[in-house]
Design a protein around this motif. Structure first.
Motif, PDB file in Angstrom:
ATOM      1  N   MET A 173       0.835  -1.193   0.000  1.00  0.00           N
ATOM      2  CA  MET A 173       0.000   0.000   0.000  1.00  0.00           C
ATOM      3  C   MET A 173       0.883   1.261   0.000  1.00  0.00           C
ATOM      4  N   PHE A 174       0.337   2.364  -0.514  1.00  0.00           N
ATOM      5  CA  PHE A 174       1.054   3.625  -0.559  1.00  0.00           C
ATOM      6  C   PHE A 174       1.351   4.124   0.844  1.00  0.00           C
ATOM      7  N   SER A 175       2.572   4.571   1.061  1.00  0.00           N
ATOM      8  CA  SER A 175       2.985   5.130   2.347  1.00  0.00           C
ATOM      9  C   SER A 175       3.324   6.597   2.156  1.00  0.00           C
ATOM     10  N   LEU A 176       2.521   7.472   2.731  1.00  0.00           N
ATOM     11  CA  LEU A 176       2.782   8.903   2.631  1.00  0.00           C
ATOM     12  C   LEU A 176       4.107   9.247   3.302  1.00  0.00           C
ATOM     13  N   LYS A 177       4.407   8.588   4.408  1.00  0.00           N
ATOM     14  CA  LYS A 177       5.656   8.836   5.126  1.00  0.00           C
ATOM     15  C   LYS A 177       6.857   8.531   4.237  1.00  0.00           C
ATOM     16  N   ASP A 178       6.813   7.387   3.558  1.00  0.00           N
ATOM     17  CA  ASP A 178       7.915   7.023   2.663  1.00  0.00           C
ATOM     18  C   ASP A 178       8.016   8.002   1.502  1.00  0.00           C
ATOM     19  N   TRP A 179       6.886   8.415   0.976  1.00  0.00           N
ATOM     20  CA  TRP A 179       6.872   9.337  -0.171  1.00  0.00           C
ATOM     21  C   TRP A 179       7.513  10.665   0.200  1.00  0.00           C
ATOM     22  N   GLN A 180       7.261  11.122   1.441  1.00  0.00           N
ATOM     23  CA  GLN A 180       7.764  12.419   1.873  1.00  0.00           C
ATOM     24  C   GLN A 180       9.203  12.379   2.383  1.00  0.00           C
ATOM     25  N   SER A 181       9.662  11.215   2.824  1.00  0.00           N
ATOM     26  CA  SER A 181      10.935  11.124   3.542  1.00  0.00           C
ATOM     27  C   SER A 181      12.164  11.137   2.640  1.00  0.00           C
ATOM     28  N   THR A 182      11.974  11.035   1.346  1.00  0.00           N
ATOM     29  CA  THR A 182      13.101  11.012   0.429  1.00  0.00           C
ATOM     30  C   THR A 182      12.820  11.880  -0.785  1.00  0.00           C
ATOM     31  N   LYS A 183      13.882  12.397  -1.386  1.00  0.00           N
ATOM     32  CA  LYS A 183      13.728  13.172  -2.611  1.00  0.00           C
ATOM     33  C   LYS A 183      13.502  12.272  -3.816  1.00  0.00           C
ATOM     34  N   ASP A 184      13.887  11.019  -3.681  1.00  0.00           N
ATOM     35  CA  ASP A 184      13.776  10.084  -4.790  1.00  0.00           C
ATOM     36  C   ASP A 184      12.362   9.531  -4.920  1.00  0.00           C
ATOM     37  N   TRP A 185      12.096   8.958  -6.077  1.00  0.00           N
ATOM     38  CA  TRP A 185      10.836   8.253  -6.327  1.00  0.00           C
ATOM     39  C   TRP A 185      11.161   6.962  -7.051  1.00  0.00           C
ATOM     40  N   GLN A 186      10.404   5.901  -6.727  1.00  0.00           N
ATOM     41  CA  GLN A 186      10.538   4.656  -7.474  1.00  0.00           C
ATOM     42  C   GLN A 186       9.201   3.930  -7.487  1.00  0.00           C
ATOM     43  N   ASN A 187       9.039   3.063  -8.493  1.00  0.00           N
ATOM     44  CA  ASN A 187       7.815   2.261  -8.523  1.00  0.00           C
ATOM     45  C   ASN A 187       7.936   1.102  -7.552  1.00  0.00           C
ATOM     46  N   TRP A 188       6.921   0.270  -7.452  1.00  0.00           N
ATOM     47  CA  TRP A 188       6.849  -0.694  -6.352  1.00  0.00           C
ATOM     48  C   TRP A 188       7.933  -1.769  -6.436  1.00  0.00           C
ATOM     49  N   THR A 189       8.428  -2.049  -7.646  1.00  0.00           N
ATOM     50  CA  THR A 189       9.499  -3.041  -7.759  1.00  0.00           C
ATOM     51  C   THR A 189      10.872  -2.416  -7.556  1.00  0.00           C
ATOM     52  N   GLY A 190      10.958  -1.093  -7.698  1.00  0.00           N
ATOM     53  CA  GLY A 190      12.243  -0.432  -7.607  1.00  0.00           C
ATOM     54  C   GLY A 190      13.000  -0.402  -8.914  1.00  0.00           C
ATOM     55  N   TYR A 191      12.399  -0.885  -9.996  1.00  0.00           N
ATOM     56  CA  TYR A 191      13.061  -0.912 -11.299  1.00  0.00           C
ATOM     57  C   TYR A 191      12.985   0.436 -12.022  1.00  0.00           C
ATOM     58  N   VAL A 192      11.942   1.217 -11.740  1.00  0.00           N
ATOM     59  CA  VAL A 192      11.783   2.531 -12.363  1.00  0.00           C
ATOM     60  C   VAL A 192      12.024   3.582 -11.280  1.00  0.00           C
ATOM     61  N   LYS A 193      13.021   4.444 -11.504  1.00  0.00           N
ATOM     62  CA  LYS A 193      13.419   5.406 -10.478  1.00  0.00           C
ATOM     63  C   LYS A 193      13.645   6.781 -11.088  1.00  0.00           C
ATOM     64  N   SER A 194      13.486   7.801 -10.242  1.00  0.00           N
ATOM     65  CA  SER A 194      13.832   9.152 -10.656  1.00  0.00           C
ATOM     66  C   SER A 194      14.046  10.004  -9.407  1.00  0.00           C
ATOM     67  N   THR A 195      14.614  11.178  -9.625  1.00  0.00           N
ATOM     68  CA  THR A 195      14.768  12.149  -8.539  1.00  0.00           C
ATOM     69  C   THR A 195      14.132  13.452  -9.007  1.00  0.00           C
ATOM     70  N   PRO A 196      12.836  13.605  -8.777  1.00  0.00           N
ATOM     71  CA  PRO A 196      12.167  14.830  -9.222  1.00  0.00           C
ATOM     72  C   PRO A 196      12.703  16.051  -8.482  1.00  0.00           C
ATOM     73  N   GLU A 197      12.575  17.211  -9.108  1.00  0.00           N
ATOM     74  CA  GLU A 197      13.054  18.445  -8.494  1.00  0.00           C
ATOM     75  C   GLU A 197      12.227  18.819  -7.273  1.00  0.00           C
ATOM     76  N   GLN A 198      10.916  18.570  -7.344  1.00  0.00           N
ATOM     77  CA  GLN A 198      10.025  18.895  -6.233  1.00  0.00           C
ATOM     78  C   GLN A 198       8.899  17.878  -6.152  1.00  0.00           C
ATOM     79  N   LYS A 199       8.386  17.705  -4.917  1.00  0.00           N
ATOM     80  CA  LYS A 199       7.206  16.878  -4.698  1.00  0.00           C
ATOM     81  C   LYS A 199       6.113  17.759  -4.091  1.00  0.00           C
ATOM     82  N   PHE A 200       4.872  17.505  -4.509  1.00  0.00           N
ATOM     83  CA  PHE A 200       3.754  18.321  -4.049  1.00  0.00           C
ATOM     84  C   PHE A 200       2.620  17.431  -3.543  1.00  0.00           C
ATOM     85  N   LEU A 201       1.944  17.931  -2.488  1.00  0.00           N
ATOM     86  CA  LEU A 201       0.794  17.239  -1.897  1.00  0.00           C
ATOM     87  C   LEU A 201      -0.366  18.220  -1.778  1.00  0.00           C
TER      88      LEU A 201
END
Length: 440
Positions: free
Chosen positions: A1-29
């Motif tokens: 399940m989606f974890s808001l804490k995990d989403w906010q705690s890092t600048k990086d982003w990845q899909n659930w397998t970890g195979y697709v990754k990026s480091t967006p400039e900013q995250k917004f909620l």
């Protein structure tokens, strides 16, 4: 399940397998639609792109953010209910795993669901997430009206009709804008009786045409390197909650069987490829026949405790017999690194310009490879075979189609791209994956 804490705690982003990754400039909620509008306007002014990352359960690069990443986690819940029309409007960030209880409180349920419930409703609609059933379409087909913020930051609304905009919104990959609310055609609350049993491949294939006509829901799990099929059938029953015992069994299956036994088997196959076929046969021989009952939204999803990579294609129903015979015969000789069963699901044809089932009743074939085993060779082989039957990929799964191949598979692509240009003229909602696939 989606974890808001995990989403906010890092600048990086990845899909659930970890195979697709990026480091967006900013995250917004954003907490309001007005906040979301301003984010889009700012991105357009600054020449930045936006992707809504949802629950990150896509296997493809569709949701991968380049500059700005947005989560609609704070835009969730039911907006309104029209009991006469059986329409329910929900915020687009609502997750499927929480929507069932929300609808039940009003006496309603979704017409159909897949067997994973982690996704947001917006993500499911944008990518054409689906369940099984020849008389049933994807989650996208249950939408009767859309509200979204376009590439200029303006709020748009549209009710489904026989027009190009509806056919573009049907499966849009988020390229027309960010969904904020969707209105769903629902049905009175109902229950499901699930039964599964092991059956020989040839017998299952002979029965297939009749079974998919008779049963509302039917799917297969065909184990590579074997002639065994696990056949699952769902029948509609009077609504009733799933028993505590069944919930415990489901939890046990997810925690002990999948996270424990199947994980250990998968690790053995990863470290010793010679055991891949052995593991597949062991799984086919030891999966028990089961019966489950409960509210529909309790029965549709199944535990998925082991991570994997997935590629899925839709072929015409009329080609299924020939195609699956070839696939089964080839994998009997060489499982090509996969011990996961091939999932087979019939699907009603749809009208969306980017719907993989556009214009034809179809069968979805899902191919899986355990995380840690290189999926590229197997998925390349799958792609080459699917090209023989004009297989169209699921947009949320791994596919390596180029622009020319996408154009060949989707006859109304030009119409979709014209609508996309109208609502996002500056390409605010694009990313490298989309540009590659659509030549934008």
């Amino acid at each position: 399940m989606f974890s808001l804490k995990d989403w906010q705690s890092t600048k990086d982003w990845q899909n659930w397998t970890g195979y697709v990754k990026s480091t967006p400039e900013q995250k917004f909620l954003p907490k309001t639609i007005e906040e979301l509008q301003q984010i889009v306007k700012d991105a357009r002014t600054q020449g930045k792109t936006i992707r809504v990352t949802g629950a990150a359960h896509s296997f493809s690069g569709c949701a991968c953010p380049e500059h700005f990443a947005i989560s609609l986690h704070h835009l969730r819940g039911i907006v309104s209910v029209n009991k006469d029309k059986q329409w329910v409007t929900v915020y687009a960030g609502t997750y499927l795993h929480e929507l069932g209880d929300m609808l039940r409180s009003h006496g309603f349920a979704l017409e159909n669901m897949g067997d994973i419930q982690n996704q947001s409703i917006a993500g499911a609609i944008c990518t054409g997430t689906h369940g099984t059933g020849l008389s049933l379409g994807s989650v996208s087909s249950q939408v009767v009206a859309w509200q979204w913020v376009d590439g200029r930051g303006e709020v748009q609304q549209h009710q489904r009709g026989d027009d190009d905009l509806s056919k573009s919104l049907h499966v849009s990959l988020g390229m027309l804008g960010i969904f904020t609310q969707v209105t769903l055609k629902v049905m009175p609350l109902y229950g499901l009786h699930e039964s599964s049993c092991s059956i020989k491949f040839e017998q299952a294939l002979v029965q297939f045409p009749q079974v998919i006509q008779q049963e509302r829901h039917m799917e297969w799990f065909l184990f590579p390197g074997t002639d065994q099929v696990q056949q699952k059938i769902l029948k509609v029953i009077e609504p009733k909650p799933m028993s505590k015992l069944q919930k415990f069994k489901d939890h046990f299956e997810g925690v002990v069987i999948l996270n424990g036994v199947f994980f250990a088997m998968s690790e053995l196959a990863r470290k010793n490829p010679k055991y891949v076929k052995v593991m597949s046969k062991f799984s086919a021989d030891n999966i028990p026949n089961t019966v489950r009952e409960g509210y529909s939204y309790e029965v549709f999803p199944k535990p998925r405790g082991v991570k994997f990579d997935e590629s899925e294609y839709f072929i015409a129903l009329t080609d299924f017999d020939q195609c699956i015979r070839f696939i089964q015969k080839e994998l009997m000789q060489d499982t090509k690194g996969s011990h996961f069963p091939i999932e087979v699901r019939p699907h009603k044809g749809e009208i969306g310009f980017l719907s993989p089932t556009q214009g034809r009743d179809s069968v979805a074939l899902s191919f899986h490879v355990y995380k840690g085993i290189d999926s590229k060779p197997f998925f390349a082989w799958v792609k080459s075979q699917m090209q023989r039957w004009q297989g169209r990929p699921h947009w949320g799964k791994v596919s390596h189609l180029n622009q020319k191949e996408v154009q060949a598979l989707y006859p109304d692509l030009a119409k979709f791209l014209a609508v996309r240009k109208q609502y996002d003229p500056d390409g605010v909602f694009l990313n490298p994956w989309l540009r590659e696939k659509f030549g934008l």
